[in-house]
Enzyme design. Sequence first.
Site, PDB file in Angstrom:
ATOM      1  N   CYS A  74      49.157  53.312  42.331  1.00 45.35           N
ATOM      2  CA  CYS A  74      50.093  52.308  42.878  1.00 45.35           C
ATOM      3  C   CYS A  74      50.464  52.671  44.181  1.00 45.35           C
ATOM      4  CB  CYS A  74      51.152  52.583  41.973  1.00 45.35           C
ATOM      5  SG  CYS A  74      52.267  53.898  41.853  1.00 45.35           S
ATOM      6  N   HIS A 111      56.963  54.469  40.460  1.00 47.16           N
ATOM      7  CA  HIS A 111      55.728  53.178  40.648  1.00 47.16           C
ATOM      8  C   HIS A 111      56.284  52.634  42.170  1.00 47.16           C
ATOM      9  CE1 HIS A 111      52.948  50.126  40.357  1.00 47.16           C
ATOM     10  NE2 HIS A 111      54.010  49.186  40.436  1.00 47.16           N
ATOM     11  N   ASP A 125      52.378  42.857  43.017  1.00 45.31           N
ATOM     12  CA  ASP A 125      51.948  44.227  42.513  1.00 45.31           C
ATOM     13  C   ASP A 125      50.345  44.075  42.269  1.00 45.31           C
ATOM     14  OD1 ASP A 125      51.747  46.724  41.435  1.00 45.31           O
ATOM     15  OD2 ASP A 125      53.577  46.484  40.036  1.00 45.31           O
TER      16      ASP A 125
END
Length: 263
Positions: A74, A111, A125
């Site tokens: 991420c 995250h 995302d």
Amino acid sequence: MSLTMDDSHVDAYLVRIGAKRPDRPDLVGLQALQWAHLTTVPFENLSIRLGEPVVLEQQALLEKIVTRRRGGFCYELNGAFAALLTALGYEVTLLSARVFGKDAPGPPFDHLALRVDLDEPWLVDVGFGRFSRRPLRLGARDEQSDAGGVFTLVEHGPDLDVLMNGEPQYRLDLRPYELADFVPTCWWQTTSPDSHFTRSTTCSLPTPDGRITLSGNRLIRTAGGERHEELLDESEALAAYRTYFGITLDRLPLSGSPRPASH
């Protein structure tokens, strides 16, 4: 972002993901860029498993993803994508999220996700693995249907819980952060024996009708709701990295605990 991407860097990034430069920073362009990124830059933790350093600096991220044509997790994927979007004229904010485990969300900065402001704010995302394939309306509280599932954003105090098909995925902190704020937790994720990133290897991309994942030496393909799993030997696994993910390795990631990665 710490550095300004010039046109040559932007062009190289767009070539990497097979996307056209948007005429303007609008939603249509953002949707196209997100899908292009998701389908060409794999979600993978190979650096951690190979003992390579994970460096949360823009130049290092661009070198890894664009020049070396690798993927990442991420912090790397959304960190690099934020740099591209910013260079294309989008207003981007880095957001921290706490990923839900069995009973509760994890620690802050667990995250990294993105807020992109257009006529309204959007959640973007490209670094969560199985997730939405298009931007989600950050201000909406009703269900949002997406090829990746049905998503709902539920208020939890000042934060937002992001649900996929009714299951909580992560708790989003809406305050703005810098990439450097994620460095300590990224270090933990890449070194701690309690981090799932140090315990198993994954490399994954969505496909138009499913997903393809290489988990250790298991090649997993899903399409139309059906799952097919194949056990590969070393040469077959190395070939699968090249064929399905465009990644050339001279050896497989370690099957046991990896060597510590450093920043």
